[in-house]
Design an enzyme around this catalytic site. Structure first.
Site, PDB file in Angstrom:
ATOM      1  N   TRP B 340      24.238  80.787  67.034  1.00 33.43           N
ATOM      2  CA  TRP B 340      25.277  80.025  66.318  1.00 33.43           C
ATOM      3  C   TRP B 340      25.414  80.486  64.880  1.00 33.43           C
ATOM      4  O   TRP B 340      26.422  80.235  64.220  1.00 33.43           O
ATOM      5  CB  TRP B 340      24.975  78.511  66.378  1.00 33.43           C
ATOM      6  CG  TRP B 340      23.800  78.058  65.544  1.00 33.43           C
ATOM      7  CD1 TRP B 340      22.544  78.564  65.552  1.00 33.43           C
ATOM      8  CD2 TRP B 340      23.793  77.003  64.573  1.00 33.43           C
ATOM      9  NE1 TRP B 340      21.737  77.892  64.667  1.00 33.43           N
ATOM     10  CE2 TRP B 340      22.481  76.923  64.045  1.00 33.43           C
ATOM     11  CE3 TRP B 340      24.755  76.115  64.099  1.00 33.43           C
ATOM     12  CZ2 TRP B 340      22.116  75.989  63.061  1.00 33.43           C
ATOM     13  CZ3 TRP B 340      24.375  75.185  63.127  1.00 33.43           C
ATOM     14  CH2 TRP B 340      23.071  75.135  62.616  1.00 33.43           C
ATOM     15  N   ASP B 341      24.394  81.201  64.399  1.00 29.50           N
ATOM     16  CA  ASP B 341      24.424  81.785  63.068  1.00 29.50           C
ATOM     17  C   ASP B 341      25.749  82.484  62.797  1.00 29.50           C
ATOM     18  O   ASP B 341      26.302  82.423  61.695  1.00 29.50           O
ATOM     19  CB  ASP B 341      23.313  82.855  62.917  1.00 29.50           C
ATOM     20  CG  ASP B 341      21.933  82.354  63.280  1.00 29.50           C
ATOM     21  OD1 ASP B 341      21.833  81.503  64.182  1.00 29.50           O
ATOM     22  OD2 ASP B 341      20.955  82.832  62.672  1.00 29.50           O
ATOM     23  N   GLU B 482      15.092  72.212  64.874  1.00 31.04           N
ATOM     24  CA  GLU B 482      14.380  72.480  66.126  1.00 31.04           C
ATOM     25  C   GLU B 482      12.974  71.886  66.169  1.00 31.04           C
ATOM     26  O   GLU B 482      12.249  72.079  67.143  1.00 31.04           O
ATOM     27  CB  GLU B 482      14.343  73.991  66.383  1.00 31.04           C
ATOM     28  CG  GLU B 482      15.731  74.518  66.722  1.00 31.04           C
ATOM     29  CD  GLU B 482      15.824  76.030  66.699  1.00 31.04           C
ATOM     30  OE1 GLU B 482      15.132  76.637  65.852  1.00 31.04           O
ATOM     31  OE2 GLU B 482      16.587  76.594  67.493  1.00 31.04           O
ATOM     32  N   LYS B 596      12.562  71.113  60.346  1.00 28.16           N
ATOM     33  CA  LYS B 596      12.432  72.547  60.117  1.00 28.16           C
ATOM     34  C   LYS B 596      13.551  72.999  59.181  1.00 28.16           C
ATOM     35  O   LYS B 596      13.348  73.834  58.306  1.00 28.16           O
ATOM     36  CB  LYS B 596      12.556  73.263  61.454  1.00 28.16           C
ATOM     37  CG  LYS B 596      12.423  74.762  61.419  1.00 28.16           C
ATOM     38  CD  LYS B 596      12.583  75.328  62.840  1.00 28.16           C
ATOM     39  CE  LYS B 596      12.722  76.836  62.833  1.00 28.16           C
ATOM     40  NZ  LYS B 596      13.328  77.326  64.081  1.00 28.16           N
ATOM     41  N   GLN B 597      14.734  72.438  59.381  1.00 28.87           N
ATOM     42  CA  GLN B 597      15.900  72.931  58.651  1.00 28.87           C
ATOM     43  C   GLN B 597      16.976  71.859  58.619  1.00 28.87           C
ATOM     44  O   GLN B 597      16.906  70.875  59.340  1.00 28.87           O
ATOM     45  CB  GLN B 597      16.437  74.177  59.339  1.00 28.87           C
ATOM     46  CG  GLN B 597      17.011  73.898  60.727  1.00 28.87           C
ATOM     47  CD  GLN B 597      17.239  75.179  61.518  1.00 28.87           C
ATOM     48  OE1 GLN B 597      16.341  75.632  62.208  1.00 28.87           O
ATOM     49  NE2 GLN B 597      18.418  75.746  61.387  1.00 28.87           N
TER      50      GLN B 597
END
Lengths: 764, 764
Positions: B340-341, B482, B596-597
């Protein structure tokens, strides 16, 4: 000249590299490799260096990676490399100042000893010692010991990373389709590599000096698993790390629990203990194998023992499911394939010293008999046609085409797999040598007769009746000298073919008489009776090139009509192998009197009494003049031949060259593995050539032709399951029988027959 | 801090490594790589060194070596290495004394410049210069120039060996089942590598200064072909060697004669000429892409341009049969897969700057639509479910299992391919952004509508009616964060799902009205009418987490009930990524408020006007406190979010960190490739975050939130096929339209709408 220093330490002889010589990296990795017949581990530096190519090869562990590639001995996961990081600085010999260096191979034990003193950028001086061996006591075991000693300061945080690295390839070709990595009980590292038809299990345990604060952790990388061990040590204090690795391919696979117990046992007892057991086993092997030569220089002694070390290390002891490759287990060269080298150059050492292993090598060929039958059928012949190159099975592995010619884009056909047929006689020669020397009826009944009869059937169908000449001819073949392809009636091939057929006829008749039941079985299985008439006819009427008016045996039908290569000396002296092919095309070479290697001379070596001495002499000298010795099989053959005709000085010249074929000062030799056949050839020169020992058709002959400075040679040979101690000089032959003999043994010494009872001493 | 020196030479900016730093070898190879969208060549030293890993990657050139391995971007034959032997001594930087060193990347042209001065053991001092670029003018062309200059003596016999080496592997895994090597006209080297489904052709020509006595010869090695060129040169006299390499995969393959002509032309014109053409092309790209920031430091400017250099270099220009990998073309990381980046982090740069390339990236997804339908069907859903990881096709390439857990021997299931579904909305988001900004009806008719409708069908079937809650829920999913797997109603996912379905409903209604024929076609093809009722129902009744009493949007159903990770600061500061997983199990992590993000924060970035400013602010700060930023996607997202809420100082903190994600002082970052998404994220921060430019539903918004020291920023954006020059500061927004506009354009500046005719200047 031996490139390496030869050092005698106590009773043991070492080959040593005394300074860091990267130019020789690839060669020394082969020459100093740790081989126990099951595994061969190239003697790469533990610390990563710029030059070199790591390799571990397991006997019989073959794979074909792609349809377009050949079956090859797989370069297995590496266990020798370690990364050493001291207070943040990675230690690389190439980047540090080298203060001291020695790297040695013990040619009796096969132990590698490597000590390097380095000065790092940080100013720290450091000694790293690395010792390794592949155990002969337990052939699955490889042991490595690393000792790290700071010489002028403290290592606050040392890190050693080592483990099992499955990223190895055969020059860029990977074989394992899957590699599983495990850690058991936070102690054992384990890698399983999967080939389509085999697996490899590599289990590792280790021990190390632990200050209490040290840590270990495990790292998984693609295709590998590693331990990272930290340590702390001060000036002069060594930190020791010992690695025990257990390696098994599928067919040898034991339970993992069993392997772990084994490794724990070895680990608990330590390096010296495991080495001690290995050493003991090696001592018992050497007891049988050692050749003592009074008067030989240390260098000569070392080179002969070096040959034997590798012969011992390339033999897959006690098993017949694999054989000996052209490079042993020391490199990727010739893809680990088995050639005629094994029967003609290597088997004799085992036959005379470890006859049960000679049997194993021949049994390997028997296992391939069906494939050899298939090959014969595929080419329109009868019987069995053994492969020019074999891998694990008896299937022909010679590629049909060489790599594309880079300029024309055409792939040259490789003719040896198609036309070099003499291997099917070479194997039979080795069988008969084996049988006559051991009297092993069991082997003959289970394997030998069948192979001999099938080979005879092949040769009979291979020969063509030539109406005009009134004889059978063998056309379009390649003899041992591969610079002449597609020739007719190669002397070596025709004589060997007749030998094969004659032997079959004789044995068939004998069997019919003495073992009618076995004979009937074989008749049924092989359709003997139908073929035998043909055998007799071909054996009687096959064309055999006879000495011409100059007493020269023509190498083939046209050889003597060809012109000589005028500047052959240039190529004889060239450092580059096959330099002649740079100046002449193959077609030109074929049409000249120029030999890559011994051909008629090989025939004379195999049958020293077939021709009168004068013929032998003339031919050896005639053909040597025309031989470039571009094959490593050539010098030893010529040395042996020259000794047999009493040309000792010339023999010595050739012997000196074959003696250093892996040890000489050319860094480009042996880079992809040692020359197995030539190492066998060294033994043949010494025993067959100089000691003049020879067993032919049930008769032991001894006619010493020793070089001047060799005062006396002693060795042990095995005849009919019993040992004879042989001591020879140019003045005397002394024989002593081991225990257990019943029958007196006739021995022909310099042409005169004596009877050996317990012992015998004959002045000559 | 940027680890590299930043040098401005004339108008050009270089990143420089001023001393030999092997610790950074792998990182610098990625960071300094030569990439033109077709090929990416790691910036490995030409001379062999101890550290480093060579790599050439070709866009879309994938293979799966074994069933047990993943499809990966193939590490192609190397053309950069050369062996230099001077009067018998091989030149290795690691073994020589390094007298001088510089290695630079021109971030505007992508040229690598490497100069090293060495003192050899022989005493010879030497300078070796190595320049390279991957041409943007002709994307198949790679050029390298080597200049060798003795500084204090004569080179009697210099030897350079270089060519095409197909022994490269992906960390020990080989891909080519066959490699053919050729030499044409004793001039061109050629290697063809064969994969089961593709081939690679590498043709090489070269030129070099020739004294007349020099020789060249060709060497064939396994899987490679090389030229050996000898030369002679004296103190201060340079010997030059130029290499021209033409690389084509099967689908681009031109006639060999054509390629040869091309190379000859390049060779005859020389390095500077080929470079000039490349430079010209790069200049025209930069003209569109450049961001000028008055007040930015040279380092900031360099880091932003560096991001753009790699964005330009990772885009497979003018084609849609491949897309952009997570590491671009600079390394083996993430196996070259597309995430998806590409749509969320990378596509915006192209959409605003080179919209036709944004279309190509989306067309790549359309090519994978059938595979996405298959995936949906396989999981029991309707419509299309795009892969979490894609390679060449739209097939899901995420491995089902991770590597074995080395301790338990169990393979952990990789859930992202199974449960991380938001990519199917992310792609739709990018499509709608593309369409509203370009008005590209053609794309919508040929690809866009179908993808949007199929995505809506997927999301509708993915949602489950929860009787108890009276709403549709999306259960057991993974959001962008994630560290929380198997959660229900992830805010990002649910909002994106509704966005998708709503968009489909709106477009379907609009199409029915305005383009009835197209609508009928799509109805027939996709069975729209049957599904649409369901869409409306789900869009109306899907559960959307709303801000709670503290204004916090719950990341998922249970997130806010979990306990916090008390020592999160430790992991936020850790140099090691995902260090938290060393202390906590995945199960423990899932049950804590630890991210995580960015997750909810990502949602706020994509829809900056969906929530009141206060909600945005609260959530950004709330979630940042709980985020470790263990993904390289996180800092840029937080920087952009913080800028948008006016937290400029905090934004700057995050921006500084994302700005150096590939350039920082950690040698272990970027070793297996640059962070493509994060480089896109830098552009997003600058343009969306600080310049406050944003195009939402057909409306251009500009609300500058510039850091204090950035006085003014200028860039160009493309709206509906036309260019707008944008200059912003915290005081003023100035816009200027390029030629060819017809309609006035409404622009909302700090919330107030103005009409842009030819130009516009607004004080704020």
């Amino acid at each position: 000249m031996i490139h390496y220093a030869v050092e005698k330490r106590g009773q043991e002889i070492w080959l040593a590299e005394r300074r860091y010589e990267p130019r020789f990296a690839l060669k020394t990795e082969s020459v100093f490799a740790q081989c126990n017949g099951y595994m061969g581990v190239r003697a790469s530096h533990g610390l990563s260096v710029l030059d070199g190519r790591r390799g571990m090869f397991i006997a019989g562990f073959f794979n074909r990676a792609y349809e377009e590639e050949s079956t090859e001995l797989v370069n297995c996961p590496d266990v020798t490399e370690y990364l050493l990081k001291l207070d943040g600085e990675v230690v690389y010999p190439d980047r540090a100042s080298i203060l001291g260096y020695e790297r040695r191979l013990n040619i009796q034990t096969g132990e590698l000893f490597n000590k390097i003193r380095l000065k790092l950028d940080s100013g720290l001086e450091l000694e790293v010692t690395d010792r390794r061996f592949a155990s002969m006591e337990d052939q699955h075991l490889f042991v490595q010991k690393i000792i790290i000693t700071p010489l002028n300061g403290t290592i606050q945080k040392g890190e050693l990373v080592t483990g099992i690295n499955g990223q190895q390839t055969n020059s860029g070709v990977s074989h394992f389709h899957k590699i599983d990595c495990r850690v058991y009980e936070k102690q054992f590292l384990h890698v399983t590599g999967y080939l389509p038809e085999d697996t490899l299990s590599v289990l590792m345990d280790c021990s190390y000096s632990n200050s209490g604060e040290d840590t270990k952790e495990f790292l998984l990388k693609r295709r590998g698993v590693f331990g990272r061990y930290t340590f702390h040590t001060t000036e002069g204090e060594s930190w020791n790390y010992e690695k025990y690795v257990y390696i098994q391919k599928e067919e040898d696979r034991t339970e993992l629990e069993f392997q772990k117990e084994k490794l724990e046992e070895y680990r608990r007892s330590g390096y010296e203990s495991a080495f001690g057991k290995h050493h003991e086993k090696m001592r018992s092997i050497w007891k049988q194998a050692e050749i003592q030569i009074q008067g030989a220089t240390l260098e000569e002694d070392a080179a002969i023992k070096f040959a034997q070390y590798h012969l011992i290390g390339m033999m897959p002891w006690h098993r017949s499911d694999c054989s000996i490759a052209a490079k042993g287990l020391t490199g990727e060269g010739y893809k680990g394939h088995v050639f005629w080298d094994t029967e003609i150059f290597i088997n004799p050492f085992f036959l005379y010293t470890f006859p049960e292993e000679a049997r194993n090598l021949l049994e390997f060929r028997y296992r391939g008999l069906d494939a050899a039958r298939d090959k014969a059928e595929a080419y329109g012949y009868q019987g069995a046609m053994f492969p020019w190159e074999a891998a694990k099975t008896g299937k022909e592995e010679t590629p049909l085409y060489a790599a594309l010619n880079i300029h024309t884009g055409k792939a040259n056909k490789v003719w040896s797999g198609i036309k070099e047929h003499h291997v099917t006689a070479d194997i039979i020669y080795a069988i008969w040598q084996y049988y006559t020397m051991t009297g092993d009826e069991d082997f003959m009944q289970n394997c030998g007769y069948e192979m001999i009869f099938e080979a005879a059937a092949f040769w009979t169908s291979r020969a063509r009746w030539d109406e005009a000449r009134g004889c059978y001819v063998i056309e379009d073949t390649i003899g041992p000298d591969e610079y002449t392809e597609h020739i007719d009636n190669n002397a070596y091939t025709n004589y060997m073919a007749r030998y094969c057929i004659n032997l079959a006829v004789t044995l068939a008749e004998k069997l019919e008489r003495n073992q009618p039941r076995l004979y009937q079985e074989l008749c049924q299985k092989l359709n003997l009776q139908q073929y035998m008439k043909g055998w007799v006819d071909v054996a009687d009427k096959i064309y055999l090139p006879v000495p011409d008016t100059n007493l020269i045996i023509p190498q083939d039908d046209t050889f003597l009509t060809k012109k000589r290569l005028t500047n052959i000396e240039k190529y004889k002296k060239s450092q580059i192998k096959q330099a002649v092919l740079l100046d002449y095309s193959r077609d030109e070479i074929v049409n000249m009197q120029v030999l890559k290697q011994a051909d008629v001379v090989m025939l004379l070596n195999l049958f020293p009494h077939m021709f009168p001495e004068e013929v032998v002499k003339k031919n050896v000298l005639f053909y040597e003049e025309r031989t470039i010795h571009d094959s490593s099989l050539s010098y030893c053959a010529h040395a042996q031949a020259c000794a047999s005709i009493g040309q000792i000085e010339l023999a010595w010249e050739f012997f000196k060259r074959c003696l250093v074929i892996d040890l000489d000062e050319n860094p480009n030799d042996s880079t992809d593995g040692i020359h197995a056949a030539s190492l066998g050839g060294i033994w043949n020169c010494v025993v067959f050539g100089f000691a003049g020992i020879n067993y032919e058709d049930g008769q032991l002959n001894i006619s010493p032709k020793m070089p001047e400075h060799w005062k006396e040679m002693q060795c042990y040979i095995q005849v009919h399951g019993h040992e004879i101690q042989v001591r020879v000089s140019n003045q005397e032959v002394a024989l002593k029988r081991g225990d257990g003999w019943e029958q007196p043994l006739p021995v022909r010494i310099n042409g005169k027959v004596f009877i050996l009872e317990d012992s015998l001493k004959v002045m000559i």
